[in-house]
Design an enzyme around this catalytic site. Structure first.
Site, short mmCIF file in Angstrom:
data_model
loop_
_atom_site.label_atom_id
_atom_site.label_comp_id
_atom_site.label_asym_id
_atom_site.label_seq_id
_atom_site.Cartn_x
_atom_site.Cartn_y
_atom_site.Cartn_z
N HIS A 1 -74.33 49.89 -1.20
CA HIS A 1 -74.67 49.00 -2.32
C HIS A 1 -74.72 47.53 -1.91
CE1 HIS A 1 -74.25 52.07 -5.46
NE2 HIS A 1 -73.21 52.52 -4.78
N GLU B 1 -76.01 45.41 -3.50
CA GLU B 1 -75.91 44.66 -4.76
C GLU B 1 -74.45 44.40 -5.16
OE1 GLU B 1 -76.69 47.85 -4.50
OE2 GLU B 1 -76.31 49.01 -6.32
N CYS C 1 -78.25 53.85 -3.11
CA CYS C 1 -77.35 54.93 -3.53
C CYS C 1 -78.07 55.91 -4.46
CB CYS C 1 -76.07 54.36 -4.14
SG CYS C 1 -74.77 55.59 -4.34
N ILE D 1 -69.99 54.14 -2.47
CA ILE D 1 -69.29 54.65 -3.65
C ILE D 1 -69.83 56.03 -4.00
CG2 ILE D 1 -68.85 54.23 -6.10
CD1 ILE D 1 -68.53 51.40 -5.46
N ARG D 2 -69.02 57.04 -3.82
CA ARG D 2 -69.47 58.42 -4.05
C ARG D 2 -70.86 58.59 -3.43
NH1 ARG D 2 -67.74 61.47 -8.58
NH2 ARG D 2 -69.90 61.74 -9.11
N ARG E 1 -75.83 64.67 -1.69
CA ARG E 1 -75.14 63.82 -2.68
C ARG E 1 -73.64 63.86 -2.45
NH1 ARG E 1 -75.72 65.31 -8.27
NH2 ARG E 1 -75.24 63.16 -8.73
N GLY F 1 -76.00 53.76 -9.58
CA GLY F 1 -75.62 54.22 -10.90
C GLY F 1 -75.41 55.70 -10.75
N GLU F 2 -75.63 56.46 -11.79
CA GLU F 2 -75.56 57.91 -11.66
C GLU F 2 -76.98 58.46 -11.60
OE1 GLU F 2 -73.17 60.08 -11.03
OE2 GLU F 2 -71.99 58.27 -10.70
N SER F 3 -77.32 59.09 -10.47
CA SER F 3 -78.72 59.54 -10.31
C SER F 3 -79.07 60.61 -11.33
CB SER F 3 -78.96 60.05 -8.89
OG SER F 3 -78.34 61.31 -8.69
#
Lengths: 305, 286
Positions: B254, B256, B96, B157-158, B126, B63-65
Site C-alpha cells: 500500500h 497510499e 492490494c 495488509i492481509r 489472496r 480495500g476489500e476486493s
C-alpha cells in the site's frame, strides 16, 4: 462528509505496528461492518458487500431481551465464521477483559472490539491495547472518551450509539458531540487546549493533533442504532468513515435486501437519488426500541470510562 | 496556476466504491506538485460510469476486493472497468485489493468466486501471508524508481502475492480459481499499449507465506503441488509483489499508506508518457 485523514499521520508514525493496525481500518473505510451470529449470516453479509463482519453469539437486541452476563463468543463459533468468509472478521471482548482479548488474538481475529455491548469485566480500567498484535476498535460518546481509547492503543474508533435499539438518535448525538468538541478545540490557543484536555480527560498531545487535523486522528465509524440506508447515509454525511450495523440487518424482514441497500447507501451517501432507490420496498425494519423510554440502567452506552 | 488555459486537462480517477481511496487522492495531489506536466492534472473519486468516462487513467485502491467487486457489479461498473483497462488500454494501477481485481486469475476467493476486471496475465493468491495479525511493514527495493533510490517502506495488509505469471495461452483453469473474461483492445492504437504476454516483475519480497500448521482452512495457501514452470517463476522463495504489463500496474502493498510519494510520482510520469504517446498516434487524451 468525513474530513480527510492524512496519510501517515502522527499516530501512524508512533510505530510500524500501529501503522499496520491503522492500515486495516483505512482499508475498511467507506464500508459496512455487519453483526453476524453464524456462518450462514456471515455468507449473506459477504454477498451483500460487507467490508467485514462482527462475529458474536447474540446481537445486541437479543442481549437486551435475554439479559444475563454477555461475554466473548465461543471461539469455535468465531472460527467457523472465519472459515466461511474471506473478508475480515472482528469479534467483541468485554471492557477490561484482557484475557478474552488474548484469546481472540490467538485464534486470528482481524479486529477486536472492546465493547460496551458486552457486560464490562472491569469497572475502572480498559484494556491496554498497545501490546497486542491484533488491532482494536472502541466505542465513544464524546471526544475525551475517543482520545482516551486511542491513547490506550485503539487503532479505530466508533460511536457507541445505543446498540440493539434500531434508534439512531444516540449515534447522532455522539457523532455531533465529537464534531462540536473538535470544532471547539480548533478555536483554542495552546494554553486553552491544556485546560480543555484536563476538562475532557484526554491526553494533551492527542487533543492538539485532533485540533490540527479537524477530525479524530484514526478512522471513525458509526455504530449503535443504524437500521436503514438513510440512517447509514446520515452518519456518513455527519462525517463518519463507515458504518457498523448490528441488529438492524438480521432483525429485519429481508436481511439480504436490507444489507445490500445499506452497502449502497454508504458508497453513495451523498446521492439522494440512489438513496431513494435503495430505500424502496425493503420490507420491515427491525422493530426498535425508543431510546427515550430506556432507563439509564438499560442504556449500554454508559459502560466504559 | 497561470498556464492552465494553454494546457489540456487530463483527469485521473481513483475508484471510490470502498477502501483507501482518499489516501490515493492525497498522494496524487502531492506527487503532481513534484512533476512538470504538459497536462493540467485533475484528480477525482470515481463511483459512477459517467465519472469513469471522464478519466484518462485510474487507480484501484486497497480495500476489500470481494466488497469492491460486488459493489462494482451492482453499480454496473464492472464492464465499463473492463473496457477501460482491456479495450481502451488506459493506464491503471491497482494496490492490494486493486491488484487482485486487475489479475486475470485469483484463488482463495469467497465461496462462489468473485468477479475480476483483469488486465494482468497473472494469478494472485489472496491473503498470502495470512490474516491481520500477520500483516507487516518491510523496506522494499524498488529498482524502477531508480537504482540509487533508498528502499520503500512497503505496508502489507492481509496482502496477496502474484503466485504465477500466466502464459498467453491459458490452460484449463482449476476449480478453485476464478478468471476474468477476456477482451480485445478496441483497435490498432489501443493494441499498441498492450504488450501481450509480457508481464514484467517490478518487485519481489523474500518472506515465507503463512505456514499451514494450526491454521483454519481459509488461511491456508493453496496446496503447493504445481509444475516446474511455476517453481522457476517463483525464483526460490521470492514472492512477486509488484508487476507491470503494458499500461497495467499492480502491487501487493500500500504506497497510499505511507508518506512516501515516490511511487505515485513514478506512476503519474508513466501516465503522462501514455497521454503523449496517444496524442502522437492521433488518439484522444480523454
Amino acid at each position: 462528509m468525513s474530513t480527510e485523514l492524512p496519510v501517515n499521520g502522527t499516530q501512524e508514525s508512533r510505530s510500524e505496528t500501529f501503522a499496520v493496525k491503522v492500515g486495516l481500518a483505512r482499508m475498511l473505510k467507506g464500508g459496512v461492518i455487519m453483526d453476524v451470529v453464524n456462518p450462514e449470516q456471515a455468507r449473506i453479509a459477504e454477498e451483500a458487500g460487507a467490508a467485514a463482519v462482527m462475529a458474536l453469539e447474540r446481537v445486541p437486541a437479543d442481549i437486551r431481551v435475554e439479559g444475563g452476563v454477555a461475554r466473548m463468543s465461543d471461539p469455535q463459533m468465531i472460527k467457523e465464521i472465519m472459515e466461511a468468509v474471506t473478508i475480515p472478521v472482528m469479534a467483541k471482548a468485554r471492557i477490561g477483559h484482557f484475557v478474552e482479548c488474548q484469546i481472540l488474538q490467538s485464534i486470528g481475529v482481524d479486529y477486536i472490539d472492546e465493547s460496551e455491548v458486552l457486560t464490562p469485566a472491569d469497572q475502572t480500567n480498559h484494556v491496554v491495547k498497545h501490546p497486542f498484535k491484533a488491532p482494536f476498535v472502541c466505542g465513544c460518546r464524546n471526544l475525551g472518551e475517543a482520545l482516551r481509547r486511542i491513547s490506550e492503543g485503539a487503532a479505530m474508533i466508533r460511536t457507541k450509539g445505543e446498540a440493539g435499539t434500531g434508534d439512531v438518535v444516540e449515534a447522532v448525538r455522539h457523532m455531533r458531540t465529537v464534531n462540536a468538541e473538535i470544532r471547539k478545540a480548533q478555536g483554542l490557543t495552546e494554553e486553552e487546549l491544556y485546560v480543555m484536555a484536563k476538562e475532557i480527560g484526554a491526553p494533551f498531545d492527542l487533543l492538539k493533533e485532533t485540533a490540527k487535523l479537524g477530525r479524530l486522528p484514526v478512522v471513525n465509524f458509526a455504530a449503535g442504532g443504524v437500521a436503514t440506508p438513510a440512517d447509514a447515509a446520515l452518519m456518513m454525511q455527519l462525517g463518519c468513515d463507515g458504518v457498523f450495523v448490528g441488529s438492524g440487518i438480521f432483525k429485519s424482514g429481508d436481511p439480504l435486501k436490507r444489507a445490500k441497500a445499506i452497502v449502497q447507501a454508504v458508497t453513495h451517501f451523498n446521492d439522494p437519488k440512489v438513496l431513494a432507490d435503495v430505500s424502496c420496498n425493503l420490507g420491515e425494519a427491525m422493530v426498535g426500541l425508543n431510546v427515550e423510554k430506556l432507563t439509564p440502567e438499560q442504556k449500554l452506552a454508559g459502560r466504559g470510562w | 496556476m497561470t498556464d492552465t488555459t494553454t494546457k489540456k486537462t487530463a483527469t485521473v480517477g481513483v475508484l471510490a466504491l470502498q477502501g483507501a481511496f482518499s489516501e490515493h487522492v492525497q498522494l496524487l495531489r502531492r506527487a503532481s506538485a513534484l512533476i512538470t506536466s504538459p497536462y493540467s492534472l485533475n484528480f477525482i473519486e470515481v463511483r459512477t460510469t459517467e465519472q469513469l468516462a471522464t478519466c484518462s487513467a485510474l487507480i484501484i485502491p486497497g480495500g476489500e476486493s470481494t466488497t469492491m467487486a460486488i459493489i462494482a457489479e451492482r453499480n454496473q461498473l464492472l464492464e465499463p472497468l473492463r473496457e477501460f483497462v482491456k479495450v481502451s488500454r488506459r493506464p491503471t494501477w491497482g494496490t492490494c485489493a486493486g491488484m487482485i481485481l486487475l489479475a486475470e486469475s485469483a484463488n482463495r476467493t469467497k465461496v462462489g468466486g468473485q468477479e475480476l476486471i483483469g488486465g494482468l496475465d497473472v494469478r494472485v493468491n489472496r491473503n498470502h501471508f495470512g490474516r491481520q495479525v500477520e500483516s507487516f511493514s518491510e523496506p522494499l527495493k524498488l529498482s524502477f524508481l531508480g537504482e540509487d533510490e533508498k528502499p520503500f517502506a512497503a505496508v502489507f495488509i492481509r496482502a496477496p502475492v502474484v503466485e504465477a505469471l500466466l502464459p498467453a495461452t491459458k490452460g484449463n483453469p482449476k476449480a478453485e480459481e476464478v478468471h476474468a473474461p477476456s477482451k480485445k483492445p478496441a483497435g490498432e492504437l489501443e493494441a499498441k499499449f498492450m504488450d501481450e504476454g509480457h508481464v514484467e516483475v517490478l518487485a519481489e519480497i523474500h518472506r515465507r507465506g503463512h505456514s499451514k500448521k494450526g491454521l483454519d482452512k481459509a488461511d491456508r495457501p493453496q496446496e503447493e503441488v504445481e509444475d516446474k514452470e511455476r517453481e522457476r517463476e517463483r525464483k526460490g522463495d521470492a514472492r512477486v509483489v509488484a508487476v507491470r504489463q503494458g499500461n497495467v500496474v499492480g502491487c501487493s502493498f500500500h504506497p497510499e499508506l505511507t508518506g512516501d510519494v515516490r511511487m505515485h510520482k513514478w506512476w503519474l510520469e508513466q501516465v503522462i508518457e501514455d497521454l503523449k504517446r496517444r496524442e502522437k498516434l492521433g488518439g484522444e487524451v480523454v
